[in-house]
Scaffold this motif. Structure first.
Motif, PDB file in Angstrom:
ATOM      1  N   ALA A 218       0.786  -1.149  -0.525  1.00 19.26           N
ATOM      2  CA  ALA A 218       0.297   0.420  -0.597  1.00 19.26           C
ATOM      3  C   ALA A 218       1.379   1.546  -0.047  1.00 19.26           C
ATOM      4  O   ALA A 218       0.854   2.250  -1.299  1.00 19.26           O
ATOM      5  N   SER A 219       1.641   1.428   1.044  1.00 17.90           N
ATOM      6  CA  SER A 219       2.855   2.406   0.482  1.00 17.90           C
ATOM      7  C   SER A 219       3.881   2.865  -0.327  1.00 17.90           C
ATOM      8  O   SER A 219       3.840   3.648  -0.776  1.00 17.90           O
ATOM      9  N   ALA A 220       3.930   1.604  -1.519  1.00 17.21           N
ATOM     10  CA  ALA A 220       5.019   1.436  -1.896  1.00 17.21           C
ATOM     11  C   ALA A 220       3.587   2.134  -3.506  1.00 17.21           C
ATOM     12  O   ALA A 220       3.996   3.315  -3.965  1.00 17.21           O
ATOM     13  N   TYR A 221       2.641   1.475  -3.489  1.00 12.85           N
ATOM     14  CA  TYR A 221       1.646   2.282  -4.600  1.00 12.85           C
ATOM     15  C   TYR A 221       1.616   3.474  -3.965  1.00 12.85           C
ATOM     16  O   TYR A 221       1.035   4.244  -4.819  1.00 12.85           O
ATOM     17  N   ALA A 222       1.159   3.928  -2.462  1.00  7.00           N
ATOM     18  CA  ALA A 222       1.015   5.423  -2.838  1.00  7.00           C
ATOM     19  C   ALA A 222       2.085   6.229  -2.838  1.00  7.00           C
ATOM     20  O   ALA A 222       1.387   7.362  -3.283  1.00  7.00           O
ATOM     21  N   CYS A 223       3.502   5.901  -2.558  1.00  2.06           N
ATOM     22  CA  CYS A 223       5.131   6.356  -2.846  1.00  2.06           C
ATOM     23  C   CYS A 223       4.436   6.949  -4.357  1.00  2.06           C
ATOM     24  O   CYS A 223       5.172   7.887  -4.914  1.00  2.06           O
ATOM     25  N   GLU A 224       4.045   5.519  -5.164  1.00  2.00           N
ATOM     26  CA  GLU A 224       4.380   5.805  -6.908  1.00  2.00           C
ATOM     27  C   GLU A 224       2.862   6.817  -7.123  1.00  2.00           C
ATOM     28  O   GLU A 224       3.470   7.252  -8.930  1.00  2.00           O
ATOM     29  N   ARG A 234       2.966  13.134  -0.159  1.00  2.00           N
ATOM     30  CA  ARG A 234       4.528  13.106  -0.983  1.00  2.00           C
ATOM     31  C   ARG A 234       5.782  12.352   0.078  1.00  2.00           C
ATOM     32  O   ARG A 234       6.209  10.952  -0.631  1.00  2.00           O
ATOM     33  N   GLU A 235       6.400  12.983   0.316  1.00  2.00           N
ATOM     34  CA  GLU A 235       7.432  12.741   1.833  1.00  2.00           C
ATOM     35  C   GLU A 235       7.175  11.355   2.347  1.00  2.00           C
ATOM     36  O   GLU A 235       7.877  11.177   2.381  1.00  2.00           O
ATOM     37  N   GLY A 236       6.245  11.840   3.287  1.00  2.00           N
ATOM     38  CA  GLY A 236       5.851  10.818   4.459  1.00  2.00           C
ATOM     39  C   GLY A 236       5.658   9.233   4.052  1.00  2.00           C
ATOM     40  O   GLY A 236       6.362   7.963   4.618  1.00  2.00           O
ATOM     41  N   ASN A 237       4.844   9.430   2.469  1.00  2.00           N
ATOM     42  CA  ASN A 237       4.799   7.933   1.701  1.00  2.00           C
ATOM     43  C   ASN A 237       6.313   7.396   1.418  1.00  2.00           C
ATOM     44  O   ASN A 237       6.113   6.106   1.270  1.00  2.00           O
ATOM     45  N   ARG A 242       9.627   2.903   2.278  1.00  2.00           N
ATOM     46  CA  ARG A 242      11.316   2.335   2.717  1.00  2.00           C
ATOM     47  C   ARG A 242      11.692   1.645   4.200  1.00  2.00           C
ATOM     48  O   ARG A 242      12.203   0.449   3.743  1.00  2.00           O
ATOM     49  N   PHE A 243      10.582   2.348   5.361  1.00  2.00           N
ATOM     50  CA  PHE A 243      10.653   1.578   5.987  1.00  2.00           C
ATOM     51  C   PHE A 243       9.850   0.464   6.207  1.00  2.00           C
ATOM     52  O   PHE A 243      10.270  -0.828   6.764  1.00  2.00           O
ATOM     53  N   LEU A 244       9.040   0.208   5.509  1.00  2.00           N
ATOM     54  CA  LEU A 244       7.722  -1.129   5.105  1.00  2.00           C
ATOM     55  C   LEU A 244       8.480  -2.268   4.723  1.00  2.00           C
ATOM     56  O   LEU A 244       8.365  -3.547   4.704  1.00  2.00           O
ATOM     57  N   GLY A 252      14.779  -4.403   8.932  1.00  2.00           N
ATOM     58  CA  GLY A 252      14.290  -3.007   9.413  1.00  2.00           C
ATOM     59  C   GLY A 252      15.084  -3.000  10.892  1.00  2.00           C
ATOM     60  O   GLY A 252      15.801  -3.694  11.580  1.00  2.00           O
ATOM     61  N   LYS A 253      15.128  -2.009  11.426  1.00  2.00           N
ATOM     62  CA  LYS A 253      15.622  -1.329  13.090  1.00  2.00           C
ATOM     63  C   LYS A 253      15.143  -1.280  13.764  1.00  2.00           C
ATOM     64  O   LYS A 253      13.463  -0.291  13.444  1.00  2.00           O
ATOM     65  N   GLU A 254      14.466  -1.404  14.886  1.00  3.02           N
ATOM     66  CA  GLU A 254      14.000  -1.103  16.791  1.00  3.02           C
ATOM     67  C   GLU A 254      13.430   0.169  16.428  1.00  3.02           C
ATOM     68  O   GLU A 254      12.117   0.777  15.889  1.00  3.02           O
ATOM     69  N   GLU A 255      14.046   1.549  15.454  1.00  2.00           N
ATOM     70  CA  GLU A 255      13.410   2.965  16.395  1.00  2.00           C
ATOM     71  C   GLU A 255      13.076   3.016  14.764  1.00  2.00           C
ATOM     72  O   GLU A 255      12.209   4.008  14.510  1.00  2.00           O
TER      73      GLU A 255
END
Length: 396
Positions: A218-224, A234-237, A242-244, A252-255
Motif C-alpha cells: 500500500a505504501s509503495a502504491y501511494a509513493c508511486e 509525497r515525502e511521508g509515503n 522505505r521503512f516497510l 528493519g531496525k527497532e527505531e
C-alpha cells in the motif's frame, strides 16, 4: 427539483459515497438553507480510488445518471457541470449534453465551497430514487486471481457481497475492504456495509495473511501514485515505503517502529485530499491491532504468517529425498543441483522461491525453513545415506 422530490431523496437515506461519507441531508444542508449559493457541480471519484469500480454505472445506467445530474442542477440553480474522468480506465465516458468532460483527478485544493462536489455513484443513485428505484452500490470482489463485480443495495453487508460474487472466505481468513487504502477484517466480522471507503473493492485472503507485507504494498502504491503537491503525502509515503520495505526484507531496525506511527499520523492529519488521508488507513489500523506482527518483522526478523519470503528458504530434507530429479526439472532458476540418485540440494542464492519444486516432489521432501538453516547434506551424498530431524528447522 420540486420540494416533494427533494424530500423524497433526503428521506431515502441516501448518503454521499466515498471517503467523506455523510448523509445527503447533511451535505446539502448549507445549500438548501441558503447559507451557500452553489454555482457549479463537479462529479468526480475520490482521489484514493484506484479501481473505479463504480464508474461503469454511468454508462450502464445513463438515464439515472442524467436524471440525477439534472435534478441537482435544477435544485440549486447550477448551470455548469464538470465530470472528471480518470485516465487509463479502459472505459468511455457518458455522452450527455451540457456535461463538460475533464480528464484526470479533481484537485480539491481548487474547489471552493460554492462548488457542489459529488461522487458519480451518488449522482446515479439520486436518479434511481427519483425514478422509483432502490439506491445501489457496485463493488469489485477479488479472490486470488479471480475478480467479479456485483451490484447490491447500499445497506448490503460485506458478507452478502462476497456471497453474491460466488466467493467464500475461510473461517479464519481475512478481508480487506477498500483495496490498498482499506481496512482489515476477520471473516467472522463481515456483517457490516461498505460505508466510508473511497474504493469499491473487497479483497479476500486466506488465514495466512501478513498485514506488514500488505501495508508495504500500500505504501509503495501511494509513493508511486500521489500527485506530489502535498509535502506530507509525497515525502511521508516515500519514507513509509522505505521503512516497510526494510521490514519485510529483514532489514528493519527497532527505531523504525515509532517512526511508522509518527509518519502515518502526520500524513493522515496534514494531507489535503482523500489520497493522502486514506493512504495510511490500513497502516494506522494494523500498527495497533497487529503490533506483534510488526515487532516480529522488525525486531525478530521473522514473518508470523510465513508470507514474507526474506525470512524463509526452500530446502530438501536429505532423509526423505529419493533423488528422482523431478524438482530439478521444473526449477526455472536452475537452483537445484546434484544428479539423479543423489540427495538434491537447493542453492538459496539462486532460488526464487516459486514453490514449483514443492508441488512435484513425490515424497514432500522440500519444505520451507528459517532463512539460513540447512536440513540436508553439505556435500554430494547418495540417497539413503543421510539422516536429520526437520522439527527444529521447518517453518510451521
Amino acid at each position: 427539483m420540486k420540494p416533494e422530490l427533494i424530500q423524497k431523496v433526503l428521506e431515502s437515506g441516501l448518503y454521499e459515497y466515498g471517503s467523506l461519507c455523510m448523509p445527503l441531508s447533511q451535505k446539502w444542508g448549507p445549500y438548501l438553507g441558503g447559507s451557500i449559493q452553489a454555482d457549479k457541480l463537479v462529479i468526480a471519484c475520490n482521489c484514493s480510488d484506484n479501481t473505479f469500480a463504480s464508474l461503469p454505472l454511468l454508462t450502464e445506467e445513463p438515464q439515472n445518471f442524467a436524471a440525477g445530474m439534472m435534478a441537482v442542477c435544477d435544485t440549486f440553480g447550477i448551470q455548469q457541470v464538470e465530470l472528471y474522468w480518470p485516465e487509463n480506465t479502459g472505459m468511455n465516458p457518458p455522452e450527455i449534453s451540457g456535461l463538460q468532460l475533464i480528464t484526470g483527478k479533481v484537485d480539491v485544493r481548487e474547489i471552493p465551497e460554492t462548488t457542489l462536489l459529488h461522487h458519480p455513484e451518488t449522482i446515479v443513485n439520486i436518479g434511481r430514487v427519483l425514478n422509483g428505484l432502490q439506491p445501489q452500490i457496485r463493488v469489485l470482489i477479488r479472490c486470488g486471481e479471480e475478480e467479479k463485480a456485483v451490484i447490491l443495495p447500499l445497506e448490503a453487508a460485506i458478507s452478502q457481497m462476497i456471497q453474491a460474487a460466488g466467493f467464500s472466505c475461510e473461517e479464519n481468513g481475512w478481508v480487506v475492504a477498500g483495496g490498498y487504502f482499506g481496512s482489515l477484517f476477520r471473516a467472522s466480522d463481515l456483517d457490516r456495509p461498505l460505508y466510508g471507503y473511497g474504493n469499491n473493492c473487497i479483497e479476500i485472503f486466506p488465514e495466512k495473511f501478513c498485514p506488514v507485507s500488505f501495508a508495504q504494498k500500500a505504501s509503495a502504491y501511494a509513493c508511486e501514485n500521489n500527485c506530489g503537491k502535498c509535502t506530507y503525502c509525497r515525502e511521508g509515503n516515500y519514507q513509509l515505503s522505505r521503512f516497510l520495505k526494510n521490514a519485510v526484507n529483514g532489514h528493519g531496525k527497532e527505531e523504525d517502529i515509532p517512526w511508522l506511527h509518527t509518519l502515518a499520523e502526520t500524513i493522515q492529519e496534514e494531507s489535503v485530499c482523500s489520497f493522502g488521508r486514506e493512504s495510511v488507513r490500513f497502516l494506522t489500523q494494523t500498527l495497533t491491532e497487529f503490533s506483534k506482527e510488526y515487532d516480529a518483522h522488525i525486531r525478530g526478523k521473522r514473518c508470523t504468517a510465513d508470507v514474507c519470503q526474506a525470512f524463509t528458504d526452500l530446502a530438501v530434507d536429505g532423509s526423505i529425498c529419493i533423488g528422482c530429479g523431478k524438482c530439478k526439472e521444473v526449477c526455472p532458476a536452475g537452483a537445484i543441483t546434484e544428479p539423479e540418485g543423489f540427495i538434491h540440494r537447493i542453492d538459496p542464492f539462486d532460488c526464487i522461491k516459486c514453490g514449483k519444486c514443492m508441488e512435484v516432489c513425490p515424497k514432500s521432501a522440500i519444505i520451507k525453513v528459517r532463512a539460513g538453516r540447512l536440513i540436508g547434506p553439505t556435500k554430494l551424498t547418495r540417497v539413503g545415506r543421510y539422516r536429520t530431524s526437520r522439527k527444529n528447522y521447518e517453518v510451521e
